[in-house]
Design a protein around this motif. Sequence first.
Motif, PDB file in Angstrom:
ATOM      1  N   ARG A 490      11.983  -4.345  -0.188  1.00  0.00           N
ATOM      2  CA  ARG A 490      11.539  -2.879   0.310  1.00  0.00           C
ATOM      3  C   ARG A 490      12.025  -2.653   1.698  1.00  0.00           C
ATOM      4  N   ALA A 491      11.746  -3.553   2.761  1.00  0.00           N
ATOM      5  CA  ALA A 491      12.459  -3.609   3.987  1.00  0.00           C
ATOM      6  C   ALA A 491      14.082  -3.262   4.027  1.00  0.00           C
ATOM      7  N   ALA A 492      14.597  -4.126   3.280  1.00  0.00           N
ATOM      8  CA  ALA A 492      16.103  -4.091   3.148  1.00  0.00           C
ATOM      9  C   ALA A 492      16.701  -2.530   2.567  1.00  0.00           C
ATOM     10  N   LYS A 493      15.697  -2.070   1.734  1.00  0.00           N
ATOM     11  CA  LYS A 493      16.117  -0.590   1.285  1.00  0.00           C
ATOM     12  C   LYS A 493      16.148   0.306   2.586  1.00  0.00           C
ATOM     13  N   HIS A 494      15.414   0.042   3.720  1.00  0.00           N
ATOM     14  CA  HIS A 494      15.356   0.626   5.038  1.00  0.00           C
ATOM     15  C   HIS A 494      16.226   0.161   6.051  1.00  0.00           C
ATOM     16  N   LYS A 495      17.120  -0.616   5.581  1.00  0.00           N
ATOM     17  CA  LYS A 495      18.019  -1.563   6.341  1.00  0.00           C
ATOM     18  C   LYS A 495      17.632  -2.263   7.354  1.00  0.00           C
ATOM     19  N   VAL A 496      16.452  -2.985   7.050  1.00  0.00           N
ATOM     20  CA  VAL A 496      15.807  -3.899   7.974  1.00  0.00           C
ATOM     21  C   VAL A 496      15.893  -5.278   7.132  1.00  0.00           C
ATOM     22  N   LEU A 497      16.812  -6.016   7.833  1.00  0.00           N
ATOM     23  CA  LEU A 497      17.111  -7.186   7.017  1.00  0.00           C
ATOM     24  C   LEU A 497      16.412  -8.483   7.514  1.00  0.00           C
ATOM     25  N   ILE A 498      15.625  -9.174   6.854  1.00  0.00           N
ATOM     26  CA  ILE A 498      14.658 -10.377   7.281  1.00  0.00           C
ATOM     27  C   ILE A 498      15.278 -11.413   6.714  1.00  0.00           C
ATOM     28  N   ARG A 499      15.444 -12.447   7.195  1.00  0.00           N
ATOM     29  CA  ARG A 499      15.878 -13.687   6.628  1.00  0.00           C
ATOM     30  C   ARG A 499      15.080 -14.773   5.988  1.00  0.00           C
ATOM     31  N   ASP A 500      13.665 -14.806   6.479  1.00  0.00           N
ATOM     32  CA  ASP A 500      12.762 -15.679   5.740  1.00  0.00           C
ATOM     33  C   ASP A 500      11.386 -14.906   5.834  1.00  0.00           C
ATOM     34  N   GLN A 761       4.162  -2.813  10.970  1.00  0.00           N
ATOM     35  CA  GLN A 761       3.267  -2.538   9.700  1.00  0.00           C
ATOM     36  C   GLN A 761       3.403  -3.329   8.559  1.00  0.00           C
ATOM     37  N   SER A 762       4.558  -3.409   8.240  1.00  0.00           N
ATOM     38  CA  SER A 762       4.922  -4.154   6.790  1.00  0.00           C
ATOM     39  C   SER A 762       4.364  -5.519   6.858  1.00  0.00           C
ATOM     40  N   ALA A 763       4.582  -6.261   8.083  1.00  0.00           N
ATOM     41  CA  ALA A 763       4.232  -7.548   8.084  1.00  0.00           C
ATOM     42  C   ALA A 763       2.496  -7.719   7.953  1.00  0.00           C
ATOM     43  N   ARG A 764       1.688  -6.672   8.642  1.00  0.00           N
ATOM     44  CA  ARG A 764       0.238  -6.724   8.245  1.00  0.00           C
ATOM     45  C   ARG A 764       0.138  -6.405   6.808  1.00  0.00           C
ATOM     46  N   ARG A 765       0.716  -5.467   6.298  1.00  0.00           N
ATOM     47  CA  ARG A 765       0.397  -5.077   4.889  1.00  0.00           C
ATOM     48  C   ARG A 765       0.593  -6.416   4.006  1.00  0.00           C
ATOM     49  N   THR A 766       2.019  -6.929   4.216  1.00  0.00           N
ATOM     50  CA  THR A 766       2.218  -8.079   3.405  1.00  0.00           C
ATOM     51  C   THR A 766       1.244  -9.133   3.460  1.00  0.00           C
ATOM     52  N   ASN A 767       0.734  -9.653   4.693  1.00  0.00           N
ATOM     53  CA  ASN A 767      -0.177 -10.704   4.991  1.00  0.00           C
ATOM     54  C   ASN A 767      -1.572 -10.155   4.225  1.00  0.00           C
ATOM     55  N   TRP A 768      -1.942  -8.889   3.986  1.00  0.00           N
ATOM     56  CA  TRP A 768      -3.162  -8.423   3.210  1.00  0.00           C
ATOM     57  C   TRP A 768      -2.897  -8.755   1.782  1.00  0.00           C
ATOM     58  N   LEU A 769      -1.745  -8.360   1.509  1.00  0.00           N
ATOM     59  CA  LEU A 769      -1.151  -8.410   0.019  1.00  0.00           C
ATOM     60  C   LEU A 769      -1.411 -10.096  -0.479  1.00  0.00           C
ATOM     61  N   ILE A 770      -0.770 -10.987   0.379  1.00  0.00           N
ATOM     62  CA  ILE A 770      -1.029 -12.303   0.099  1.00  0.00           C
ATOM     63  C   ILE A 770      -2.409 -12.690  -0.147  1.00  0.00           C
ATOM     64  N   ARG A 771      -3.223 -12.389   0.894  1.00  0.00           N
ATOM     65  CA  ARG A 771      -4.543 -13.089   0.867  1.00  0.00           C
ATOM     66  C   ARG A 771      -5.161 -12.213  -0.392  1.00  0.00           C
ATOM     67  N   THR A 772      -5.180 -11.199  -0.909  1.00  0.00           N
ATOM     68  CA  THR A 772      -5.753 -10.377  -1.971  1.00  0.00           C
ATOM     69  C   THR A 772      -5.188 -11.311  -3.127  1.00  0.00           C
ATOM     70  N   ALA A 773      -3.818 -11.393  -3.398  1.00  0.00           N
ATOM     71  CA  ALA A 773      -3.355 -12.132  -4.381  1.00  0.00           C
ATOM     72  C   ALA A 773      -3.842 -13.374  -4.588  1.00  0.00           C
ATOM     73  N   PHE A 774      -4.139 -14.221  -3.340  1.00  0.00           N
ATOM     74  CA  PHE A 774      -4.794 -15.652  -3.361  1.00  0.00           C
ATOM     75  C   PHE A 774      -6.195 -15.437  -4.055  1.00  0.00           C
ATOM     76  N   ALA A 775      -6.828 -14.391  -3.723  1.00  0.00           N
ATOM     77  CA  ALA A 775      -8.312 -14.395  -4.094  1.00  0.00           C
ATOM     78  C   ALA A 775      -8.262 -13.870  -5.600  1.00  0.00           C
ATOM     79  N   THR A 818       3.753  -2.297   0.709  1.00  0.00           N
ATOM     80  CA  THR A 818       4.194  -3.248   1.616  1.00  0.00           C
ATOM     81  C   THR A 818       4.837  -2.632   2.930  1.00  0.00           C
ATOM     82  N   TYR A 819       5.477  -1.389   2.511  1.00  0.00           N
ATOM     83  CA  TYR A 819       6.468  -0.995   3.679  1.00  0.00           C
ATOM     84  C   TYR A 819       6.040   0.413   3.949  1.00  0.00           C
ATOM     85  N   PRO A 820       5.998   0.928   5.041  1.00  0.00           N
ATOM     86  CA  PRO A 820       5.523   2.255   5.419  1.00  0.00           C
ATOM     87  C   PRO A 820       6.431   3.276   4.694  1.00  0.00           C
TER      88      PRO A 820
END
Length: 838
Positions: A490-500, A761-775, A818-820
Amino acid sequence: MIRETADAPAKRIVRPCIHCGEPTDSDTEQPAEEIFCCNGCRGAYELIHGWGLEGFYGLRDQLASGPASRVNAQASRYEVFDNAEFLGPSVPTEQADGLMRCELAVHGLHCAACAWLIENAAIRTPGWNVARVKMSDHTLQVIFDPTQTALSKIAGLLDRLGYELAPISKQRDQHFQNESRRHLIQIAIAGFFAANAMWIAVALYAGEAYGVAAEHRFFLRMIGTALGVAAVLLPGRTFFVGAIASMRNRVPHMDLPVALGLSVGTIVGTINAITGKGHLYFDSLAILVFLLLIGRWIQFHQQHRAAKAVDLLLRITPRHANRVDERNETSTVLVDALQIGDVIRVGGNESLPADGEVVQGESMIDRSLLTGESVPEGVQPGDRVLAGTINLQRVIDVRVEAIGDDSRIGKVMRSVEDATNQKTPIVQFADSVGGVFVVVVSLLAIASFLWWMPSGWSVAASHATSLLIVACPCALALATPLAIAVSLGRAAKHKVLIRDGNTLQQLARGGRIWFDKTGTLTSGRPDAELISGHWDAVQLAAVVEQECQHPVAEAIKRLASRSPKEIQIDSYELTAVHRNGVVGQVNQQAVLVGNLALMDQHHIMISDSTMEAIDRCTDESASPILIAVNGLIEAIVAISDPLRPHVASTIASLRHRGWKIGILSGDHPAIVQHVASRVGIDIDEAHGAMSPEEKLFTVQRDSESDEDSTTVMIGDGANDAAALAAADVGIAVRGGAEVSLQAAPVFIASGDIQDIDHLMQSARRTNWLIRTAFAVSLTYNLVAVGLAMMGRISPLIAAVLMPISSVSVLALTLAWPTYPSSLGNAGLWDKTTEGKTP
């Protein structure tokens, strides 16, 4: 705020070049298809249409890859491409059919449209038989007939199209290639076993429904079991290797329950197949191995991309140099062939290949790549110059003092690699939870087996197998990579490229952000404004500057294009170029364009009003350029680096989210502090005149001082590369050197600085997603494990229930925003400061 004294006329506007998109001055009545920034782009446009390949532009626009590369109107001679010493590893080799083959690096590639154009150009060029573009590493394979054409002609032709060829480096990552091939072979073997095992399973299920002879059933059970056992023992052995290593090192790993489940399933399934009683697991085992190997191959590639060492030095310094001999004649040689004490000749607008001392000529050097200094620096005989910087004006001769790793840029590159290698990787939340889960599931499986042993070995094994299958850590293993993959996409669609994915985990914690100034907070392109004097003087200055490639000259020429009237030019001459400005004659009038020192050298009188205008410039952290005509100051122009749009709003939003903001810049401290005050950064946190080593030290100090917060470095130049690599998270913005993009795990390809806030913002939303998915996954597994231990779930039901946790995690991830979606944070900034010149 510095403003112009007259409004711009309506008859001239700036529009993009139809070939490369470069902003170009044009008349309002001029058709768009006739707008070219230079004769090189005009020639490329005509050449493409002459071949009938105008579909290139449509394909390029459809792929949204951006404009083509700007063509060099005065392309250098390419005869050196026929020199084996120059080509090095790229020297052509003869094939059996008499044709020559070679591989070259190609610069200027953007997308598949570029590859399509180059490969079609080969078809239409006599003697050039084949062109194969490899977008992954920007290389070009050329097969040509030496009796019909030469490699130099092919290189010159591509230069006309806007693509530059260079010899390729043969430093291949052979280990990666071999390891990737091994992974793919394992996947292929596992896929073969899985496909055939599934067909056997279908036959058995159909036999149960419609009847099948006992001997046929036994045969199918044995064949299927053989396929499942082969899948586990051959391609699946990698999980057993990981499990054994886990036990030896006493570190819990996801491979441990996988290997345990595969072992129990294989043993129980084989016994059941032989005895003809109980359930068979060969199809599930084969499919599980196949899918797990695919996931491991994807993970391997992601790790390789994150750790891949690129030849950074080659990317930003020339591959060859013009060496000067005793007869003052030049020859083109590889930079590696240079010796200390050699004299090299560097032309205008060329990059320096080595560190050295200027022995002849005067010019201006753009040092922004190394130091971040936005204002070019004058050099003359005796001054030291560095590899990677750009000679902006006239030819200079340089005596070589250091090359390669011994040069200043080489040391910076080495610090980049050291910082990358020394950086401790984050232990992800998935690892800590997954490690505990692995131990608990393994112990529960053993306990379940022992608990049910009084009921018989078969019953105990069945319940233990059910537990291992239903509690397979697939969902736990899936939660983190799936959430991160969706967020990265989703970040890449907004032209924000994240390597890892570690980057998102880091950014979710908050901490400190250091910004570079030039090219990051500012545009990096000097702008000119007339604050005092006459437009006629500006036009005279532009005429004198028209042969100069200096950024200040370009800014003055752009300013002159906005003049309300045009003057008639009968004659002009550029008589001298100094480190402080230029001197020339236009229409028999003496014209000087430069700083106050140049005016003092020519004894030009400076009035009180002129000094007031100069003070106004310096108060606004702009550089005053004076224009004198026939000995009198006729105009004063302010040269400054304008802010990027939305800088103040982004910084306000980041501070609102708890980030501490500062500036690390190589520019003058007064300019840095002025920019800081305009964008809302504390003056005490704005540091100027910093070398790359000082930036690196500051970032390392902050990163090591507080392990619970994240240190972020945002920049775009090679001077930032070491700091980008040393920071917990490095973010490169568009417009910087490619070396920064290799050192930083995040690339803001859109060029919009607001995307930095969206990324946080996306980083914090992703972090909450991971925690929720784990739960969700853990809750499911706790219930399923409890039922399995109670004997309420058979192995067959466990095999059916096992994917449910993965499906639930998948559904949750896809539904999570996950992405604003919004593009701004209205109300958090003062719009009066947006995009203005510092």
